[in-house]
Design an enzyme around this catalytic site. Structure first.
Site, PDB file in Angstrom:
ATOM      1  CG  HIS A 154      53.248   6.387  11.267  1.00  0.00           C
ATOM      2  ND1 HIS A 154      53.084   5.928   9.992  1.00  0.00           N
ATOM      3  CD2 HIS A 154      52.005   6.560  11.763  1.00  0.00           C
ATOM      4  CE1 HIS A 154      51.783   5.819   9.726  1.00  0.00           C
ATOM      5  NE2 HIS A 154      51.120   6.190  10.793  1.00  0.00           N
TER       6      HIS A 154
ATOM      7  CG  ASP B 150      55.188   5.727   7.863  1.00  0.00           C
ATOM      8  OD1 ASP B 150      55.293   4.723   8.608  1.00  0.00           O
ATOM      9  OD2 ASP B 150      55.410   6.886   8.243  1.00  0.00           O
TER      10      ASP B 150
ATOM     11  CB  SER C 264      59.267   3.044  12.916  1.00  0.00           C
ATOM     12  OG  SER C 264      58.283   2.150  13.375  1.00  0.00           O
TER      13      SER C 264
HETATM   14  N1  LIG Z   1      56.701  -5.622  13.421  1.00  0.00           N
HETATM   15  C1  LIG Z   1      55.998  -4.425  13.058  1.00  0.00           C
HETATM   16  C2  LIG Z   1      56.487  -3.214  13.780  1.00  0.00           C
HETATM   17  C3  LIG Z   1      57.528  -2.442  13.224  1.00  0.00           C
HETATM   18  C4  LIG Z   1      57.924  -1.266  13.883  1.00  0.00           C
HETATM   19  C5  LIG Z   1      57.296  -0.861  15.068  1.00  0.00           C
HETATM   20  C6  LIG Z   1      56.269  -1.668  15.618  1.00  0.00           C
HETATM   21  N2  LIG Z   1      55.610  -1.361  16.808  1.00  0.00           N
HETATM   22  C7  LIG Z   1      55.481  -0.105  17.315  1.00  0.00           C
HETATM   23  O1  LIG Z   1      55.912   0.865  16.759  1.00  0.00           O
HETATM   24  C8  LIG Z   1      54.784   0.077  18.617  1.00  0.00           C
HETATM   25  C9  LIG Z   1      54.257   1.355  18.888  1.00  0.00           C
HETATM   26  C10 LIG Z   1      53.612   1.572  20.102  1.00  0.00           C
HETATM   27  C11 LIG Z   1      53.505   0.556  21.064  1.00  0.00           C
HETATM   28  C12 LIG Z   1      54.067  -0.695  20.778  1.00  0.00           C
HETATM   29  N3  LIG Z   1      54.134  -1.835  21.534  1.00  0.00           N
HETATM   30  C13 LIG Z   1      54.764  -2.771  20.799  1.00  0.00           C
HETATM   31  C14 LIG Z   1      55.029  -4.151  21.305  1.00  0.00           C
HETATM   32  N4  LIG Z   1      55.185  -4.278  22.617  1.00  0.00           N
HETATM   33  O2  LIG Z   1      55.120  -5.111  20.552  1.00  0.00           O
HETATM   34  C15 LIG Z   1      55.105  -2.277  19.570  1.00  0.00           C
HETATM   35  C16 LIG Z   1      54.682  -0.939  19.561  1.00  0.00           C
HETATM   36  C17 LIG Z   1      55.884  -2.829  14.963  1.00  0.00           C
END
Ligand SMILES: NCc1cccc(NC(=O)c2cccc3[nH]c(C(N)=O)cc23)c1
Length: 232
Positions: A41, A89, A183
Site C-alpha cells: 500500500h 500487502d 505501515s
Molecule cells: N492503526 C491502523 C493503521 C496503521 C497504519 C496506518 C494507518 N493509517 C493510515 O495509513 C492513514 C492513511 C491516510 C490518512 C490517515 N489519517 C489517519 C489518522 N489521522 O488517524 C490515518 C491515516 C492506520
C-alpha cells in the site's frame, strides 16, 4: 505510533524509513543485506517513482554515524496486493547495493513457522508514523508494546467483521496503536518479525478497529523466491 515513546537510539538497527523527495512515507525493515520488506500500500500515491531507503537512523534529520540513504534498484509488490483490500500487502525493495552492516544496520529474521502468535503475547512495533490525531510527525523513531488479540475477536462484527484472513494478525488498538506512516514496519515478538503493519481501516487508537498486520510465515516462499530470482 500513537501512545508510544521514543525508542532507544539504534536498538532497532533493522528499521528502515522509505522516503520520497527526502520525506518519510512508510516504515520497513532489512530482511537481507540487499533487501527491505515493507507494505505494498505504500506505493499507492507514488506513481512509478522509486523510494529511497534510509538505514541506520534514529533521527530523520540529524547527522548520525551509520545513517545512510540507499537507492532502490527494483520494487516487487506482492502480485496479490491491490488497493481495495489488505490482502498480500507486502513489498520487497531491492537496494542498489548491499547495505553496509554495522552496529546500527542489521538484518531482522522473520518467522518461518506458520503458527499463530498466542493471544495476549506482547509484541513491539516501531515507526516514524504520526504520533497524534492532529498528524504530528516525529523526528525520532517511536515504539509501543501491544498485545496480540485472537483472530476470532478481531473478526467480530463490531471489529473487522470477518475480513481478517489466516494471513493476517491483530493487536489491541486502545489508545496505543500504529498510525499513518507506520505501515510497512515490523511487528516484533520475541525478537522475530511476525508481521508487517498494514493500514487496514486507516483508523488509529480506536479499540473497535484493532491494528492489522500481514503475517510473514505464509509468505516465506514468496520472499525467498523474489530474493533468489532477482539476486542473480
Ligand atoms: N492503526 C491502523 C493503521 C496503521 C497504519 C496506518 C494507518 N493509517 C493510515 O495509513 C492513514 C492513511 C491516510 C490518512 C490517515 N489519517 C489517519 C489518522 N489521522 O488517524 C490515518 C491515516 C492506520
Amino acid at each position: 505510533i500513537l501512545g508510544g515513546y521514543e525508542a532507544r537510539p539504534h536498538l532497532k538497527p533493522f528499521m528502515a524509513s522509505l522516503q520520497l523527495d527526502g520525506q518519510h512515507v512508510c516504515g520497513g525493515f532489512l530482511v537481507a543485506e540487499q533487501w527491505v520488506l515493507s507494505a505494498a500500500h505504500c506505493t499507492e500515491e507514488t506513481g512509478d517513482k522509486l523510494f529511497q531507503v534510509l538505514l541506520g537512523a534514529h533521527s530523520l534529520t540529524e547527522q548520525e554515524p551509520h545513517k545512510r540513504l540507499y537507492r532502490v534498484r527494483a520494487q516487487f509488490p506482492h502480485p496479490g496486493s491491490n488497493k481495495h483490500n489488505n490482502k498480500d500487502d507486502l513489498l520487497l525493495l531491492q537496494l542498489e547495493e548491499k547495505a553496509e552492516l554495522n552496529a546500527d544496520v542489521q538484518v531482522l529474521p522473520f518467522q518461518r513457522e506458520d503458527r499463530d502468535v498466542a493471544p495476549d503475547t506482547v509484541c513491539e512495533v516501531a515507526g516514524w508514523g504520526i504520533t497524534s490525531h492532529s498528524g504530528r510527525r516525529p523526528d525520532r523513531l517511536q515504539q509501543v508494546e501491544r498485545p496480540v488479540i485472537s483472530r476470532d475477536v478481531c473478526n467480530h462484527r463490531t471489529r473487522h467483521d470477518g475480513t481478517i484472513t489466516n494471513n493476517m494478525m491483530c493487536t489491541d488498538s486502545r489508545r496505543k496503536d500504529t498510525c499513518k506512516g507506520d505501515s510497512g514496519g515490523p511487528l516484533v515478538c520475541g525478537g522475530v518479525a511476525e508481521g508487517v503493519v498494514t493500514a487496514g481501516s486507516r483508523v488509529c487508537g480506536n479499540y473497535k478497529k484493532p491494528a492489522i498486520y500481514t503475517r510473514l510465515a505464509p509468505y516465506a516462499a514468496w520472499i525467498d523466491g523474489v530474493m533468489a530470482s532477482a539476486d542473480g
